[in-house]
Design an enzyme around this catalytic site. Structure first.
Site, PDB file in Angstrom:
ATOM      1  N   LYS A  35     -15.671  -1.560   1.723  1.00 47.87           N
ATOM      2  CA  LYS A  35     -14.883  -2.035   0.586  1.00 47.87           C
ATOM      3  C   LYS A  35     -15.853  -2.598  -0.442  1.00 47.87           C
ATOM      4  O   LYS A  35     -16.543  -3.585  -0.164  1.00 47.87           O
ATOM      5  CB  LYS A  35     -13.897  -3.125   1.023  1.00 47.87           C
ATOM      6  CG  LYS A  35     -12.782  -2.636   1.940  1.00 47.87           C
ATOM      7  CD  LYS A  35     -11.951  -3.811   2.423  1.00 47.87           C
ATOM      8  CE  LYS A  35     -10.728  -3.344   3.198  1.00 47.87           C
ATOM      9  NZ  LYS A  35      -9.998  -4.486   3.798  1.00 47.87           N
TER      10      LYS A  35
ATOM     11  N   GLU B 133       0.808  -1.217   0.000  1.00 48.73           N
ATOM     12  CA  GLU B 133       0.000   0.000   0.000  1.00 48.73           C
ATOM     13  C   GLU B 133       0.844   1.272   0.000  1.00 48.73           C
ATOM     14  O   GLU B 133       0.345   2.368   0.260  1.00 48.73           O
ATOM     15  CB  GLU B 133      -0.969  -0.023   1.182  1.00 48.73           C
ATOM     16  CG  GLU B 133      -1.951  -1.182   1.060  1.00 48.73           C
ATOM     17  CD  GLU B 133      -3.032  -1.176   2.122  1.00 48.73           C
ATOM     18  OE1 GLU B 133      -3.017  -0.283   2.995  1.00 48.73           O
ATOM     19  OE2 GLU B 133      -3.905  -2.064   2.072  1.00 48.73           O
TER      20      GLU B 133
END
Length: 433
Positions: free
Chosen positions: A339, A209
């Protein structure tokens, strides 16, 4: 204004593309009668909850079993014939038809990755057909709240090949006056942190990330480093920039014990460990502090910290209204991570956000560790007035793409734009007032 016939779905195409980890994922294109096109690419996760919608992979030798040609096939052979001729404006019907075609609880027949790709591409096609930005199409004319970014600058757990057990150590620049300023503050701390790591002879390689992935002696050491970086960058910890954690504790939960750092902890002990960190650092948010099915442990955590810290359910809730409703009924957690690929359609994502909002739970719109250049979640965070977004660190273009989209949205909104700041952080925000 587009004619209604121009907004009818004419053609749906799909292809296999790559995500930020070099793994295949699904891209869908929806073409409308009037010529407007919507394109979307779905992400994928590394630490996935057991209760998430099913991501369809091919198996076999190709791409080490991770190919998605079956999902692409489902779009072109099953989904496209069922949706062509429908209005792109009727998102709920489009998603409902796909859900009925799949006819499983977790979308394991067609695959959540095929359904979501078409779902998001349809929304973008409709927005383009109407000449509207996606956030305005989804959220209406009053959507003007820019989210506080939760910036994952130290990676551990499943997101990095290092010895840190907790998955994410995040910066929260809530003291900014605008999103643009928040991004600058985060970037300055990020670069200061890099210099600090270099000075200590620690790795400045980045994880999935975009955050650094050094080997550190403990999770507390990561917190100490972030505090030092915030101060050296010229900001006040707790006042301008605070911290957030994603513990991702399901990953080290074994037979009723939390096993990390060479020790085992009961649920009660884990709650005390987290409370100790909150006392040591200006932590405003803890995600997945306990495991996805440790409901009793979550109850203890919420009683202990729920009035002072945002407690986010990710694996716990998996963007699923049924699991979220249980949490609401049992007073567990106070926030849900959103999500889109956990539930597998835009409509169901919006339903989860609406339920959370009605129940005074905060929402955090989130990326996945396997991301793409798709910026839908940036628009979604503004459209839903979520007030928070998790989209990684200040490096890797699949992360920065979302930040840059939010900068564009803020510029487009001009004087209408409002930065969520501390108010977006739920209980911690209301306490600090």
């Amino acid at each position: 204004m587009a004619d209604s016939l121009e907004l009818v779905i004419d053609t749906i195409m799909a292809r296999e593309v790559l995500d930020s980890r070099g793994n295949p994922t699904v891209e869908a294109e929806v073409l409308l009668e009037g010529g407007a096109i919507g394109r979307s690419i779905v992400p994928s996760g590394a630490s996935t909850g057991a209760h998430e919608a099913h991501e369809l992979r091919d198996g076999g030798k190709r791409y080490l079993g991770k190919g998605v040609l079956k999902a692409v096939n489902h779009i072109e052979e099953n989904i496209a014939p069922a949706l062509c001729g429908l209005s792109s404006l009727d998102q709920a019907t489009v998603d409902s038809v796909m859900k009925q075609l799949d006819d499983t609880d977790n979308k394991s027949n067609l695959g959540a990755n095929s359904i979501l790709a078409v779902s998001m591409a349809t929304a973008r096609a409709a927005a383009n057909g109407l000449g509207l930005p996606l956030y305005r199409y989804l959220g209406g004319p009053m959507s003007s709240l820019l989210p506080v970014p939760l910036m994952n600058v130290i990676n551990g757990g499943e997101h990095a090949a290092n010895n840190l057990d907790f998955q994410e150590f995040m910066l929260v620049p809530h003291g900014a006056e605008s999103f643009r300023e928040a991004l600058r503050m985060g970037a300055e701390v990020f670069h200061t942190l890099k210099d600090l790591l270099s000075q200590k002879g620690l790795s400045t390689a980045v994880g999935d990330e975009g955050g650094f992935a050094p080997n550190l002696e403990s999770n507390k050491a990561a917190g100490d480093l972030l505090m030092q970086a915030i101060e050296q960058a010229g900001f006040k910890p707790g006042e301008q920039v605070s911290l957030a954690l994603d513990v991702a504790s399901t990953e080290f939960y074994e037979e009723g014990q939390y096993c990390y750092g060479g020790n085992s902890y009961s649920s009660e002990q884990m709650v005390e460990e987290l409370a100790g960190l909150v006392n040591s650092f200006p932590i405003v948010s803890i995600e997945d502090g306990l495991a996805e099915d440790d409901w009793d442990g979550w109850s203890l955590l919420t009683k202990k910290l729920g009035k002072s810290v945002q407690l986010v359910g990710d694996d716990l809730f998996v963007t699923n209204t049924l699991r979220l409703q249980r949490g609401i009924d049992e007073n567990i957690a106070n926030s849900i991570l959103i999500k889109v690929n956990q539930i597998g359609s835009l409509t169901e994502t919006l339903e989860a956000i609406e339920l959370a909002s009605r129940s005074s739970y905060t929402t955090v719109i989130s990326h996945r560790s396997g991301e793409t250049e798709d910026t839908t979640i940036a628009d979604l965070s503004v459209a839903t007035k979520s007030g928070q977004i998790k989209t990684g660190s200040l490096s890797r273009s699949e992360r920065v793409a979302k930040y840059n989209q939010l900068l564009r949205i803020e510029d487009e909104l001009g004087s209408q734009a409002t930065y969520a700041g501390l108010v977006g952080l739920g209980p911690r925000g209301s306490l600090k007032g």
